[in-house]
Design a protein around this motif. Structure first.
Motif, PDB file in Angstrom:
ATOM      1  N   PRO A 103      16.157   0.914   3.562  1.00 21.97           N
ATOM      2  CA  PRO A 103      16.297  -0.553   3.615  1.00 21.97           C
ATOM      3  C   PRO A 103      14.958  -1.264   3.372  1.00 21.97           C
ATOM      4  O   PRO A 103      14.930  -2.477   3.220  1.00 21.97           O
ATOM      5  N   TYR A 104      13.861  -0.510   3.358  1.00 22.47           N
ATOM      6  CA  TYR A 104      12.548  -1.110   3.111  1.00 22.47           C
ATOM      7  C   TYR A 104      12.289  -1.372   1.627  1.00 22.47           C
ATOM      8  O   TYR A 104      11.317  -2.036   1.283  1.00 22.47           O
ATOM      9  N   ALA A 105      13.130  -0.810   0.755  1.00 22.32           N
ATOM     10  CA  ALA A 105      12.832  -0.860  -0.680  1.00 22.32           C
ATOM     11  C   ALA A 105      12.822  -2.283  -1.239  1.00 22.32           C
ATOM     12  O   ALA A 105      12.242  -2.532  -2.282  1.00 22.32           O
ATOM     13  N   VAL A 124       9.062  12.886  10.788  1.00 19.35           N
ATOM     14  CA  VAL A 124       8.757  12.751   9.369  1.00 19.35           C
ATOM     15  C   VAL A 124       9.689  11.669   8.836  1.00 19.35           C
ATOM     16  O   VAL A 124      10.896  11.865   8.737  1.00 19.35           O
ATOM     17  N   ARG A 125       9.085  10.532   8.556  1.00 19.62           N
ATOM     18  CA  ARG A 125       9.862   9.357   8.138  1.00 19.62           C
ATOM     19  C   ARG A 125       9.674   9.125   6.650  1.00 19.62           C
ATOM     20  O   ARG A 125       8.541   9.079   6.179  1.00 19.62           O
ATOM     21  N   GLU A 126      10.782   8.984   5.924  1.00 20.82           N
ATOM     22  CA  GLU A 126      10.683   8.632   4.506  1.00 20.82           C
ATOM     23  C   GLU A 126      10.034   7.254   4.457  1.00 20.82           C
ATOM     24  O   GLU A 126      10.384   6.374   5.224  1.00 20.82           O
ATOM     25  N   LEU A 169       0.841  -1.204   0.000  1.00 24.53           N
ATOM     26  CA  LEU A 169       0.000   0.000   0.000  1.00 24.53           C
ATOM     27  C   LEU A 169       0.877   1.255   0.000  1.00 24.53           C
ATOM     28  O   LEU A 169       0.647   2.189  -0.759  1.00 24.53           O
ATOM     29  N   ARG A 170       1.898   1.266   0.864  1.00 26.53           N
ATOM     30  CA  ARG A 170       2.767   2.444   0.951  1.00 26.53           C
ATOM     31  C   ARG A 170       3.462   2.717  -0.381  1.00 26.53           C
ATOM     32  O   ARG A 170       3.519   3.855  -0.839  1.00 26.53           O
ATOM     33  N   PHE A 171       3.996   1.654  -0.982  1.00 28.86           N
ATOM     34  CA  PHE A 171       4.742   1.832  -2.230  1.00 28.86           C
ATOM     35  C   PHE A 171       3.784   2.069  -3.396  1.00 28.86           C
ATOM     36  O   PHE A 171       3.983   2.960  -4.211  1.00 28.86           O
TER      37      PHE A 171
HETATM   38  C1  IPM Z   1       5.233   0.528  11.426  1.00 28.60           C
HETATM   39  C2  IPM Z   1       5.373  -0.968  11.443  1.00 28.60           C
HETATM   40  C3  IPM Z   1       5.659  -1.452  10.026  1.00 28.60           C
HETATM   41  C4  IPM Z   1       6.983  -0.830   9.606  1.00 28.60           C
HETATM   42  C5  IPM Z   1       5.702  -2.962   9.833  1.00 28.60           C
HETATM   43  C6  IPM Z   1       4.486  -3.643  10.389  1.00 28.60           C
HETATM   44  C7  IPM Z   1       5.900  -3.322   8.373  1.00 28.60           C
HETATM   45  O1  IPM Z   1       6.356  -1.372  12.327  1.00 28.60           O
HETATM   46  O2  IPM Z   1       4.319   1.030  10.739  1.00 28.60           O
HETATM   47  O3  IPM Z   1       6.001   1.207  12.098  1.00 28.60           O
HETATM   48  O4  IPM Z   1       8.040  -1.413   9.837  1.00 28.60           O
HETATM   49  O5  IPM Z   1       6.943   0.241   9.009  1.00 28.60           O
END
Ligand code: IPM
Ligand code: MN
Length: 339
Positions: free
Chosen positions: A131-133, A124-126, A95-97
């Motif tokens: 590392p989430y990519a 404010v978090r990117e 959803l985020r991406f």
């Molecule tokens: C958050 C959660 C998520 C994240 C997980 C559930 C994928 O910890 O929204 O902070 O790591 O962003």
């Protein structure tokens, strides 16, 4: 003026998710906001029932709403039937991406009795890179020669739009200040990019002060002296970790709200409490809806319903009593009375 009608996609999700979401919707309606809602059955329970996580058609449907509200996603602790990452990567991050929700905005206000009592700051978090990519991979899995890499993706475009958003937020704060949090002394490639973008953007906001902290030091300051902060801007993983810490020092993540925001509005923004599904208290009237209500306040700000947002935020701020005694309905009723 004609009343605007907002279309809201609702993903109640698992555990206490639907309970806190319903409470938030009730409070929003009581504040005079007119909405149509459509519920989507997504999350752990749905996956366990028929294996469905999220598909392209549903994602496109969700994109079209004015905003999305999400309760909580995840199985009960100890339930190992869902492989790790299935819902995180397949649903939340998709959803985020997919909707390009490139800002994860998390405001914190220290409640009475907390370490950070009286403090007001935001992270404010990117929300689409770092590392989430999903960069990286594994070789020779399960052998003694196994290799796993998981790189951090930082684009000039992605970093800059995040940093600009932080400055825009900061200029409206009582203390206009942006603190970059990173680890530039070790993560020299990514850190250098973030630092230079900060310097470039800062030029457009002469009235906003700037600061920089290494992430490890920021962990100490958040506990010992959170008053240093107004707006923190940081990458996806640091922001994830710091926002849990910030939640803990400001009164517990039971109060913490978040907005996964696409400021350009090419996809519906998604608003969710930071807390999880808490399966152990489902149906016991013990879920605290304040985080979900505060997330709805962020949604109303995003929708331009500033008056309703201000009224609900004030009711949350003025909330009194022991949340654990009042319970979901007691807290909701108190908010409704205060509106
Ligand atoms: C958050 C959660 C998520 C994240 C997980 C559930 C994928 O910890 O929204 O902070 O790591 O962003
Ligand atoms: Mn997190």
């Amino acid at each position: 003026m004609t009343q605007r009608v907002h279309s809201i996609g609702v993903i109640g999700g698992d555990g206490i998710g639907p309970e806190v979401t319903e409470a938030a919707l009730e409070v929003v309606r009581a504040a005079g906001v007119v909405m149509t809602t459509e519920h989507f059955d997504l999350g752990a329970a749905r996956y366990l029932r028929d294996g469905f996580v999220l598909d392209e058609a549903t994602l496109e449907q969700l994109r079209g709403f004015d905003a999305l509200m999400l309760g909580a996603i995840g199985p009960a602790i100890g339930d190992t039937r869902i492989p790790g990452g299935t819902l995180e990567r397949g649903l939340l991050l998709r959803l985020r991406f997919g909707l390009d929700l490139f800002i994860n905005y998390r405001p914190f206000r220290g409640v009475a009795g907390s370490l950070a009592q009286g403090c007001d700051f935001a992270i404010v978090r990117e929300n689409t890179e770092g590392p989430y990519a999903g960069e990286g991979g594994v070789l020779r899995r399960g052998t003694p020669y196994e290799v796993a890499t998981q790189g951090s993706v930082n684009t000039r475009f992605g970093v800059e739009r995040c940093v600009r958003y932080a400055f825009e937020r900061a200029r409206h704060c009582a203390r206009p200040k942006v603190t970059l949090v990173h680890k530039t002394n070790v993560l020299t490639f990514a850190g250098d990019l973030w630092s230079r973008v900060m310097t470039d953007v800062q030029g457009d906001y002469p009235d906003v002060a700037v600061d920089y902290h290494h992430v490890d030091a920021a962990c100490i300051y958040l506990v010992e002296d959170p008053r240093r902060y107004s707006v923190i801007v940081t990458d996806n993983l640091f922001g994830d970790i710091l926002s849990d810490l910030a939640g803990a020092v400001t009164g517990g993540i039971g109060f913490a709200a978040s907005g996964n925001i696409n400021p350009t509005k090419t996809g519906a923004s998604l608003f969710e409490p930071v807390h999880g599904a808490a399966h152990d208290i489902v149906g016991t009237n013990r879920a605290n809806p304040l985080a979900a209500v505060s997330s709805a306040v962020l949604m109303l700000e995003h929708l331009g319903e500033d008056e309703a947002a201000t009224r609900i935020a004030r009711a949350v701020r003025d909330f009194e009593g022991d949340a654990s005694i009042l319970g979901t309905s007691g807290i909701t009723n108190q908010l409704l009375e205060r509106l």
